[in-house]
Design a protein around this motif. Structure first.
Motif, PDB file in Angstrom:
ATOM      1  N   LEU A 141      -1.413  12.096  -6.350  1.00 34.44           N
ATOM      2  CA  LEU A 141      -1.881  11.322  -5.144  1.00 34.44           C
ATOM      3  C   LEU A 141      -0.698  10.892  -4.446  1.00 34.44           C
ATOM      4  N   GLU A 142       0.370  10.295  -5.231  1.00 36.02           N
ATOM      5  CA  GLU A 142       1.564   9.933  -4.459  1.00 36.02           C
ATOM      6  C   GLU A 142       2.196  11.079  -3.505  1.00 36.02           C
ATOM      7  N   ARG A 143       2.238  12.257  -4.196  1.00 35.02           N
ATOM      8  CA  ARG A 143       2.664  13.527  -3.221  1.00 35.02           C
ATOM      9  C   ARG A 143       1.644  13.727  -1.831  1.00 35.02           C
ATOM     10  N   GLN A 151       2.643   2.661   3.124  1.00 34.75           N
ATOM     11  CA  GLN A 151       1.286   2.427   2.800  1.00 34.75           C
ATOM     12  C   GLN A 151       0.813   2.594   1.584  1.00 34.75           C
ATOM     13  N   PHE A 152       1.063   3.650   1.016  1.00 33.90           N
ATOM     14  CA  PHE A 152       0.920   4.106  -0.313  1.00 33.90           C
ATOM     15  C   PHE A 152       1.112   3.094  -1.392  1.00 33.90           C
ATOM     16  N   ALA A 153       2.614   2.727  -1.335  1.00 35.99           N
ATOM     17  CA  ALA A 153       3.288   1.896  -2.133  1.00 35.99           C
ATOM     18  C   ALA A 153       2.711   0.477  -2.285  1.00 35.99           C
ATOM     19  N   ALA A 154       2.064   0.157  -0.987  1.00 30.60           N
ATOM     20  CA  ALA A 154       1.339  -1.360  -0.770  1.00 30.60           C
ATOM     21  C   ALA A 154       0.153  -1.380  -1.218  1.00 30.60           C
ATOM     22  N   LEU A 155      -0.561  -0.328  -1.175  1.00 32.53           N
ATOM     23  CA  LEU A 155      -1.998  -0.250  -1.661  1.00 32.53           C
ATOM     24  C   LEU A 155      -2.224   0.346  -3.209  1.00 32.53           C
ATOM     25  N   LYS A 156      -1.033   1.102  -3.775  1.00 33.62           N
ATOM     26  CA  LYS A 156      -1.262   1.391  -5.136  1.00 33.62           C
ATOM     27  C   LYS A 156      -1.705   0.510  -6.084  1.00 33.62           C
ATOM     28  N   PRO A 157      -1.367  -0.886  -5.968  1.00 36.40           N
ATOM     29  CA  PRO A 157      -1.751  -1.658  -6.838  1.00 36.40           C
ATOM     30  C   PRO A 157      -3.197  -1.926  -7.116  1.00 36.40           C
ATOM     31  N   ILE A 186      -8.187   1.357   0.950  1.00 34.37           N
ATOM     32  CA  ILE A 186      -8.245   1.196  -0.464  1.00 34.37           C
ATOM     33  C   ILE A 186      -9.322   1.926  -1.191  1.00 34.37           C
ATOM     34  N   HIS A 187     -10.387   1.938  -0.364  1.00 31.76           N
ATOM     35  CA  HIS A 187     -11.625   2.845  -1.074  1.00 31.76           C
ATOM     36  C   HIS A 187     -11.245   4.189  -1.087  1.00 31.76           C
ATOM     37  N   ARG A 188     -10.742   4.440   0.155  1.00 32.27           N
ATOM     38  CA  ARG A 188     -10.190   6.166   0.185  1.00 32.27           C
ATOM     39  C   ARG A 188      -9.502   6.388  -1.073  1.00 32.27           C
ATOM     40  N   LEU A 189      -8.506   5.607  -1.190  1.00 31.53           N
ATOM     41  CA  LEU A 189      -7.279   6.040  -2.061  1.00 31.53           C
ATOM     42  C   LEU A 189      -8.055   5.720  -3.381  1.00 31.53           C
TER      43      LEU A 189
END
Length: 226
Positions: A141-143, A151-157, A186-189
């Motif tokens: 997912l991170e890749r 944005q990913f780093a902020a939403l990861k938690p 967030i829902h998408r992730l």
């Protein structure tokens, strides 16, 4: 989805019994995934970490050589179950060999207790497997999100459902997003993360019909109930 359209790593290995290049590559990938759970299992069985790694290396060498593929039916198509059964079989054979050597050398006879293998900590093995499945899915997912890394780093938690230190409103403001847009992101992730976890688990199964059961087992293992 029929099996012919759902070729997993374990499907390749079992159908080819490890003889094809693709099957051996798939088996190597599966062994890499399960290396740390096997080492942790061996440590809990009473070895120090160096000794556990040495035993694990010998065990995986036999797995990669195809020594245990004939026993794959015992796991009902789940590589996790197959590997744990093969590991216990390997340890029992190893202890028998050690017992023969000691008897042959005139030393004190070692009484083997196969029942010990039944009581070994399967839950620790399963938890290690579950954590690695999650780690692999998260790395993928991170890749996939590398083009919006901040944005990913902020939403990861928020991939987990638990509370975190910062509110969504604060995070949205920091990212220059509306609260609604943040909730959608967030829902998408979370949805993509669940898909990736399921994909990782599916790769270790022969029959896609086992996927929901194996996902439940993963959740139980993460919760310490496996």
């Amino acid at each position: 989805m029929t099996r012919s359209f759902h070729t997993t790593r374990w499907t390749l290995v079992r159908n080819a019994q490890g003889d094809s290049v693709e099957a051996r590559a798939a088996l190597g990938d599966l062994c890499e995934l399960y290396y740390e759970p096997v080492v942790s299992f061996l440590v809990r069985d009473g070895r120090d970490r160096d000794a556990a790694r040495e035993v694990a290396h010998g065990f995986f060498a036999k797995v990669l050589a195809g020594d245990f593929l004939g026993e794959s039916e015992q796991g009902r198509g789940r590589f996790r179950s197959y590997l744990l059964g093969a590991l216990k079989h390997h340890l029992l054979n190893q202890r028998r060999d050690e017992g023969r050597e000691k008897r042959g050398g005139g030393l004190e006879q070692v009484v083997l207790q196969p029942d010990h293998l039944v009581s070994m900590p399967d839950g620790d093995f399963d938890r290690g497997w579950a954590l690695l499945i999650v780690e692999r899915a998260l790395a993928t997912l991170e890749r996939d999100e590398s083009h919006r890394a901040e944005q990913f780093a902020a939403l990861k938690p928020w991939l987990a459902s638990g509370e975190i230190g910062e509110s969504q409103e604060v995070t949205a403001a920091r990212l220059g997003m509306s609260s609604g847009a943040l909730k959608v992101a967030i829902h998408r992730l979370r949805r993509r993360f669940r898909e990736l976890v399921r994909s990782e688990v599916a790769g270790t199964l022969y029959d896609p019909a086992d996927l929901d059961d194996e996902m439940r087992h993963l959740v139980e293992a993460l919760a310490g109930r496996g």
